[in-house]
Design a protein around this motif. Structure first.
Motif, mmCIF file in Angstrom:
data_model
loop_
_atom_site.group_PDB
_atom_site.id
_atom_site.type_symbol
_atom_site.label_atom_id
_atom_site.label_comp_id
_atom_site.label_asym_id
_atom_site.label_seq_id
_atom_site.Cartn_x
_atom_site.Cartn_y
_atom_site.Cartn_z
ATOM 1 N N SER A 61 0.836 -1.207 0.000
ATOM 2 C CA SER A 61 0.000 0.000 0.000
ATOM 3 C C SER A 61 0.872 1.259 0.000
ATOM 4 O O SER A 61 0.524 2.273 -0.607
ATOM 5 C CB SER A 61 -0.929 0.000 1.210
ATOM 6 O OG SER A 61 -1.794 -1.114 1.144
ATOM 7 N N SER A 105 -4.901 1.250 2.813
ATOM 8 C CA SER A 105 -4.783 -0.069 3.436
ATOM 9 C C SER A 105 -5.767 -1.055 2.823
ATOM 10 O O SER A 105 -6.966 -0.787 2.787
ATOM 11 C CB SER A 105 -5.051 0.043 4.939
ATOM 12 O OG SER A 105 -5.038 -1.233 5.542
ATOM 13 N N GLN A 106 -5.262 -2.156 2.343
ATOM 14 C CA GLN A 106 -6.134 -3.199 1.817
ATOM 15 C C GLN A 106 -7.053 -3.700 2.922
ATOM 16 O O GLN A 106 -8.271 -3.639 2.806
ATOM 17 C CB GLN A 106 -5.288 -4.356 1.252
ATOM 18 C CG GLN A 106 -6.045 -5.452 0.508
ATOM 19 C CD GLN A 106 -6.864 -6.384 1.384
ATOM 20 O OE1 GLN A 106 -8.055 -6.593 1.126
ATOM 21 N NE2 GLN A 106 -6.285 -6.925 2.424
ATOM 22 N N SER A 107 -6.438 -4.196 4.015
ATOM 23 C CA SER A 107 -7.214 -4.835 5.082
ATOM 24 C C SER A 107 -8.016 -3.834 5.900
ATOM 25 O O SER A 107 -9.051 -4.175 6.464
ATOM 26 C CB SER A 107 -6.265 -5.586 6.026
ATOM 27 O OG SER A 107 -5.390 -4.657 6.650
ATOM 28 N N THR A 110 -4.400 -2.551 9.532
ATOM 29 C CA THR A 110 -2.969 -2.429 9.834
ATOM 30 C C THR A 110 -2.749 -1.462 11.002
ATOM 31 O O THR A 110 -3.110 -0.285 10.919
ATOM 32 C CB THR A 110 -2.212 -1.974 8.569
ATOM 33 O OG1 THR A 110 -2.456 -2.947 7.557
ATOM 34 C CG2 THR A 110 -0.724 -1.842 8.815
#
Ligand code: F6R
Length: 366
Positions: A61, A105-107, A110
């Protein structure tokens, strides 16, 4: 659930044409000559009056943030800084209510990125989130934002999250550019129309998968690899190196091509594969001379070139072609062969591609 693919990573690499389309659906409106990003529109004055944009993120990211730095600065002329969220948090950064912070951020979970967001909010900055997971902590903590709509990313190595993050950030840049008048109408429309064509060009790049598998066979024994790129493709080189490290455990480094002569060139010999992004945009001739330097030291060259290239083809040991596109959109194409290269290397080496050792899909400790 892998949809006929051997691994989630491969499935997710091949999902990118759809993922990118989903990322810009309803937002990229070429016929209306506009971009529709609600989170930007609702905070327009803060964006347009921002002294600078600070991007915070980790890992892949963070690389998307670096790509966005080139694009946002070029299209909007707003200064952009990109920081590792972990470093930002712990160095007492200077943030003011005049700054806009973009967290990627993908998730959306983080911990380092979440901590950076909290700090930026305390200092009064507007925080805009770019997340994939809907309802995630980062999506909830940010003032506004846009989801990437890449769909679930199961493979630990991030692929479609990266290209959709770049898509979203390009949309943000285009939206701001339009409002600011920093692009001509022609430039704006050219970019918007070309972005719409990117998914079909990604489909074309994906067809090189088998050829890349063959190339991977010649280099699976390598212990080191160098990835080089210039300009907006320099962060793509960093991302290529990270992917290879993560899933094949081959040591790899990404560098701006011109920095090679300031150190890494010492590493080059006949055992060193060098992957060079050498497309016909952004100082192509300079990249060609960098390739010459590698060749004269007997390094093995795998070049990513624009379709129809003849110059680099003469010099490189292998070439992988990508279709022509506008410079600021090239990362969406040049990234794909690098993902495929690390994937095929890892499979050949018998590694656990979807769940590499020591890594987790979301890192919830600082
Ligand atoms: C690389 C990778 C990691 C993540 C990083 C940030 O393939 O998966 O480097 O990119 O841990 O994760 P997110 O984007 O979920 O904040």
């Amino acid at each position: 659930e892998k949809g006929g693919y051997e691994h989630f990573m491969l499935k997710e690499i091949f999902e990118q044409p759809n993922a990118i389309t989903n990322a810009f659906r309803g937002r990229l409106l070429p016929a209306l000559e506009m971009i529709k990003m609600e989170g930007v529109q609702n905070n327009l004055s803060q964006f347009l009056e921002a002294k600078r944009i600070i991007i915070v993120a980790c890992g892949t990211s963070w690389h998307a943030g670096l790509v966005a730095e080139y694009i946002i600065e070029e299209l909007t002329r707003i200064p952009v800084e990109v920081e590792y969220a972990s470093e930002f948090k712990y160095r007492n950064p200077i943030i003011t209510p005049k700054d806009v912070v973009i967290a990627i951020s993908q998730s959306g979970e983080t911990a380092d990125t979440l901590a950076a967001i909290k700090l930026a909010k305390e200092q009064g900055a507007l925080v805009y989130g770019v997340c994939n997971v809907v309802g995630s902590s980062i999506a909830r903590e940010t003032h506004a934002g846009a989801y990437t709509h890449a769909g679930p990313e199961i493979g630990v190595a991030s692929t479609k999250a990266f290209t959709t993050q770049i898509t979203i950030l390009t949309l943000v840049a285009l939206h701001l550019a339009k409002e600011k008048g920093s692009l001509t109408k022609t430039e704006f429309n050219e970019l918007v129309h070309e972005l719409e064509r990117i998914p079909e060009k990604v489909v074309e790049v994906l067809q090189v998968s088998d050829a890349i598998k063959e190339i991977a066979q010649s280099y699976a024994h390598a212990t080191n690899c160098l990835f080089l790129g210039r300009g907006v493709n320099f962060p793509v080189a960093l991302e290529g190196a990270l992917k290879l490290k993560e899933i094949s455990y081959i040591h790899a480094e990404g560098y701006p091509a011109a920095e090679m002569k300031h150190g890494p060139i010492a590493l080059i010999d006949e055992n060193m594969p060098v992957i060079v992004i050498a497309i016909n945009k952004g100082h192509y001739e300079k990249t060609v001379s960098n390739i010459q330097e590698i060749k004269s030291r007997k390094g093995k060259i795998i070049a990513i070139v624009t379709k129809g290239d003849v110059v680099v083809k003469e010099m490189a040991d292998h070439v992988i072609e990508v279709p022509e596109t506008l410079e600021w959109l090239t990362p969406l194409l040049t990234t794909i062969p690098l993902q495929l290269l690390s994937y095929h290397m890892a499979v050949l080496l018998g590694k656990n591609v979807d769940q590499p050792r020591n890594l987790a899909k979301s890192v919830t400790v600082e």
